[in-house]
Design an enzyme around this catalytic site. Structure first.
Site, PDB file in Angstrom:
ATOM      1  N   TYR A 146       0.854  -1.248   0.020  1.00 28.43           N
ATOM      2  CA  TYR A 146      -0.108   0.003  -0.006  1.00 28.43           C
ATOM      3  C   TYR A 146       1.131   1.240   0.024  1.00 28.43           C
ATOM      4  CZ  TYR A 146      -3.546   3.298   1.515  1.00 28.43           C
ATOM      5  OH  TYR A 146      -4.508   4.421   1.553  1.00 28.43           O
ATOM      6  N   VAL A 188      -9.867   0.727  13.347  1.00 24.55           N
ATOM      7  CA  VAL A 188     -10.095   1.158  14.817  1.00 24.55           C
ATOM      8  C   VAL A 188     -11.311   1.619  14.950  1.00 24.55           C
ATOM      9  CG1 VAL A 188      -8.833   3.383  14.763  1.00 24.55           C
ATOM     10  CG2 VAL A 188      -9.004   1.976  17.016  1.00 24.55           C
ATOM     11  N   SER A 190     -14.281   1.464  12.922  1.00 27.64           N
ATOM     12  CA  SER A 190     -15.342   0.625  12.723  1.00 27.64           C
ATOM     13  C   SER A 190     -15.196  -0.668  13.756  1.00 27.64           C
ATOM     14  CB  SER A 190     -15.517   0.174  11.406  1.00 27.64           C
ATOM     15  OG  SER A 190     -13.952   0.012  10.774  1.00 27.64           O
ATOM     16  N   THR A 209      -1.507   3.523  23.888  1.00 27.02           N
ATOM     17  CA  THR A 209      -0.935   5.087  23.945  1.00 27.02           C
ATOM     18  C   THR A 209      -0.658   5.442  22.644  1.00 27.02           C
ATOM     19  OG1 THR A 209       1.152   3.892  24.621  1.00 27.02           O
ATOM     20  CG2 THR A 209      -0.163   4.606  26.280  1.00 27.02           C
ATOM     21  N   THR A 211      -0.964   7.241  19.153  1.00 33.27           N
ATOM     22  CA  THR A 211      -2.147   8.111  18.922  1.00 33.27           C
ATOM     23  C   THR A 211      -2.408   7.994  17.413  1.00 33.27           C
ATOM     24  OG1 THR A 211      -0.428   9.914  18.465  1.00 33.27           O
ATOM     25  CG2 THR A 211      -1.102   9.847  20.725  1.00 33.27           C
ATOM     26  N   ASP A 274       3.148  -0.967  12.653  1.00 34.32           N
ATOM     27  CA  ASP A 274       2.147  -0.139  13.230  1.00 34.32           C
ATOM     28  C   ASP A 274       2.825   1.124  13.802  1.00 34.32           C
ATOM     29  OD1 ASP A 274      -0.778   0.189  13.466  1.00 34.32           O
ATOM     30  OD2 ASP A 274      -0.296   0.097  15.594  1.00 34.32           O
ATOM     31  N   PRO A 275       2.441   2.341  12.829  1.00 34.41           N
ATOM     32  CA  PRO A 275       2.958   3.602  13.569  1.00 34.41           C
ATOM     33  C   PRO A 275       2.585   4.000  15.173  1.00 34.41           C
ATOM     34  CG  PRO A 275       1.842   3.845  11.545  1.00 34.41           C
ATOM     35  CD  PRO A 275       1.440   2.571  11.966  1.00 34.41           C
ATOM     36  N   ARG A 278       0.710   9.637  14.586  1.00 37.01           N
ATOM     37  CA  ARG A 278       0.280   9.934  13.203  1.00 37.01           C
ATOM     38  C   ARG A 278      -0.340  11.179  13.432  1.00 37.01           C
ATOM     39  NH1 ARG A 278      -0.458   6.559   9.421  1.00 37.01           N
ATOM     40  NH2 ARG A 278       1.400   5.827   8.940  1.00 37.01           N
TER      41      ARG A 278
HETATM   42  N1  LIG Z   1     -10.273   6.675   4.370  1.00 35.64           N
HETATM   43  C1  LIG Z   1      -9.157   7.149   4.937  1.00 35.64           C
HETATM   44  O1  LIG Z   1      -8.994   7.081   5.909  1.00 35.64           O
HETATM   45  C2  LIG Z   1      -8.073   7.163   3.758  1.00 35.64           C
HETATM   46  C3  LIG Z   1      -6.731   7.404   4.353  1.00 35.64           C
HETATM   47  C4  LIG Z   1      -5.724   7.644   3.254  1.00 35.64           C
HETATM   48  C5  LIG Z   1      -6.086   7.469   2.007  1.00 35.64           C
HETATM   49  N2  LIG Z   1      -7.209   7.137   1.635  1.00 35.64           N
HETATM   50  C6  LIG Z   1      -7.486   6.815   0.030  1.00 35.64           C
HETATM   51  O2  LIG Z   1      -8.709   7.179  -0.254  1.00 35.64           O
HETATM   52  C7  LIG Z   1      -9.290   6.350  -1.461  1.00 35.64           C
HETATM   53  C8  LIG Z   1     -10.578   5.947  -0.715  1.00 35.64           C
HETATM   54  O3  LIG Z   1     -10.541   5.392   0.467  1.00 35.64           O
HETATM   55  P1  LIG Z   1     -11.805   4.692   1.241  1.00 35.64           P
HETATM   56  O4  LIG Z   1     -11.674   4.878   2.580  1.00 35.64           O
HETATM   57  O5  LIG Z   1     -13.013   5.320   0.471  1.00 35.64           O
HETATM   58  O6  LIG Z   1     -11.732   3.156   0.760  1.00 35.64           O
HETATM   59  P2  LIG Z   1     -12.855   2.161   0.177  1.00 35.64           P
HETATM   60  O7  LIG Z   1     -12.149   0.902   0.355  1.00 35.64           O
HETATM   61  O8  LIG Z   1     -13.997   2.523   0.820  1.00 35.64           O
HETATM   62  O9  LIG Z   1     -12.758   2.971  -1.464  1.00 35.64           O
HETATM   63  C9  LIG Z   1     -12.148   2.255  -2.523  1.00 35.64           C
HETATM   64  C10 LIG Z   1     -12.840   1.852  -3.310  1.00 35.64           C
HETATM   65  O10 LIG Z   1     -11.802   1.628  -4.599  1.00 35.64           O
HETATM   66  C11 LIG Z   1     -12.434   0.381  -5.113  1.00 35.64           C
HETATM   67  N3  LIG Z   1     -11.378  -0.329  -5.714  1.00 35.64           N
HETATM   68  C12 LIG Z   1     -10.357  -1.043  -5.069  1.00 35.64           C
HETATM   69  N4  LIG Z   1      -9.443  -1.564  -6.052  1.00 35.64           N
HETATM   70  C13 LIG Z   1     -10.131  -1.314  -7.232  1.00 35.64           C
HETATM   71  C14 LIG Z   1      -9.676  -1.394  -8.721  1.00 35.64           C
HETATM   72  N5  LIG Z   1      -8.487  -2.340  -9.118  1.00 35.64           N
HETATM   73  N6  LIG Z   1     -10.294  -1.012  -9.579  1.00 35.64           N
HETATM   74  C15 LIG Z   1     -11.529  -0.231  -9.364  1.00 35.64           C
HETATM   75  N7  LIG Z   1     -11.900  -0.045  -8.022  1.00 35.64           N
HETATM   76  C16 LIG Z   1     -11.237  -0.313  -7.206  1.00 35.64           C
HETATM   77  C17 LIG Z   1     -13.152  -0.466  -4.114  1.00 35.64           C
HETATM   78  O11 LIG Z   1     -14.072  -1.183  -4.552  1.00 35.64           O
HETATM   79  C18 LIG Z   1     -13.707   0.843  -3.093  1.00 35.64           C
HETATM   80  O12 LIG Z   1     -14.979   0.987  -3.677  1.00 35.64           O
HETATM   81  C19 LIG Z   1      -8.041   5.128  -1.532  1.00 35.64           C
HETATM   82  O13 LIG Z   1      -7.218   5.620  -2.461  1.00 35.64           O
HETATM   83  C20 LIG Z   1      -7.296   5.364   0.003  1.00 35.64           C
HETATM   84  O14 LIG Z   1      -6.136   4.638  -0.238  1.00 35.64           O
HETATM   85  C21 LIG Z   1      -8.085   6.955   2.592  1.00 35.64           C
END
Ligand SMILES: NC(=O)c1ccc[n+]([C@@H]2O[C@H](COP(=O)([O-])OP(=O)(O)OC[C@H]3O[C@@H](n4cnc5c(N)ncnc54)[C@H](O)[C@@H]3O)[C@@H](O)[C@H]2O)c1
Length: 323
Positions: A146, A188, A190, A209, A211, A274-275, A278
């Site tokens: 990732y 965490v 959900s 502890t 964060t 695990d950080p 953050r």
């Molecule tokens: N929610 C957070 O805290 C957070 C933090 C940092 C970055 N992000 C980034 O934001 C974006 C959305 O995250 P989210 O929390 O909504 O997660 P999510 O898993 O709900 O959304 C990701 C979506 O991408 C789709 N997907 C995955 N692989 C795919 C593929 N190969 N082709 C087409 N669709 C695909 C999944 O089905 C899902 O609907 C992601 O790129 C994630 O890395 C989210």
């Protein structure tokens, strides 16, 4: 306001579905593309009848030909339990997804916003993390599929920008939560809410502890849209997140209070890489976008708990055994 044709990859996900909703409300022509790996159609079912909304089931690792003005590239499993399910596919989604989206942007002269992540900072040595910090990522660790995938995607955006003049934006998203997050994503918030509502023990990893900062989804989506609409000179990367810092134990206690649950808090061993801390430095977002989060954790959590209370968990597929 000019109405645009906008593609949202990963548009059926937690953040993507809210972004689609907001863009549809603004009157834009929205194409939601998703392979539903970590999401379900129910997230966007309410938009399906709208004349300015279209849903495409497609995997972004494969090319797709569309005519659009803007692309929000969100497709990527985001929770550790989801992205470690098939780590090679995760890396492909970030890297090949970025290549496919950037190729389309080059052809259509579209603007691309990349949903990058605080994970590009790895286990950071400085707090809070400004955008100039280059990160401490373990390239061979369990999270690398990732973290390094997202780092490579940022590299691709910058190179398409420098070499092909593609109009880009990079936002680094920190922990975001809210209604429609996958109830079995193993994260965490959900986990705690599900466990508290079911009256099960609340599991914290380590001593609690460590964060985290938690940003409510409305604030985050607002930040993404502001970044896309910002002047072309502002390409980022720019941090988006809530700088308010809470220990995991404080979060567990707040969830217990808001749910009125009598669950107990128990400790389990800390997972690898695990950080410990953050926290976003959002000075740039404040200055350049006039953006900062407005929803306090207590309020956002209450809304999220209300949503968890009314969903039927049997409609959600736990995609991995890690929840
Ligand atoms: N929610 C957070 O805290 C957070 C933090 C940092 C970055 N992000 C980034 O934001 C974006 C959305 O995250 P989210 O929390 O909504 O997660 P999510 O898993 O709900 O959304 C990701 C979506 O991408 C789709 N997907 C995955 N692989 C795919 C593929 N190969 N082709 C087409 N669709 C695909 C999944 O089905 C899902 O609907 C992601 O790129 C994630 O890395 C989210």
């Amino acid at each position: 306001m000019t109405l645009k044709r906008i593609l949202v990859t990963g548009g059926a996900g937690f953040l993507g579905s809210h972004l689609c909703e907001r863009l549809v409300e603004h009157g834009h022509d929205v194409i939601c593309l998703d392979n539903f790996f970590t999401s379900q159609k129910s997230n966007v079912a309410h938009l399906l009848g709208r004349p300015n909304f279209e849903l495409i089931r497609h995997d972004i690792t494969l090319p797709v030909f569309l005519e659009v003005d803007e692309i929000y590239n969100l497709a990527c499993p985001a929770a550790p339990g989801h992205y470690q399910f098939n780590p090679i596919k995760t890396m492909k989604t970030s890297v090949m997804g970025a290549i496919n989206v950037l190729g389309m942007a080059k052809r259509c002269r579209a603007k691309v916003l990349q949903a990058s992540t605080s994970e590009v900072y790895g286990d950071p040595e400085i707090h809070p993390q400004p955008e100039s910090y280059r990160g401490a990522v373990n390239p061979i660790g369990l999270r690398a599929c990732y973290d390094e995938g997202k780092r490579a995607a940022e590299t691709l955006l910058m190179d398409y920008h420098r070499h092909n003049h593609v109009n880009i934006r990079i936002v680094r998203i920190f922990n975001t939560y809210g209604p429609r997050m996958h109830p079995f994503d193993g994260r965490v918030i959900s986990n705690f809410i599900r466990q508290a509502l079911a009256g099960e023990d609340i599991t914290i990893f380590g001593d609690g502890t460590q964060t985290r900062s938690f940003c409510y989804r409305d604030d985050l989506v607002d930040g993404m849209i502001r970044m896309m609409d910002a002047p072309d000179t502002l390409i980022g990367p720019i941090n988006l997140g809530n700088p308010g810092e809470f220990t995991i134990r404080q979060l567990a206690e707040l969830v217990l209070e808001l749910t009125g649950s009598s669950s107990k808090i128990i400790e389990q061993p800390l997972p690898a890489d695990d950080p410990t801390q953050r926290q976003p430095d959002i000075t740039l977002a404040r200055k350049q976008l006039g953006w900062e989060p407005e929803v306090p954790l207590r309020e956002g959590l209450s809304k999220t708990i209300d949503w968890f209370r009314q969903i039927d968990l049997s409609h959600y597929r736990p995609p991995t055994p890690n929840w």
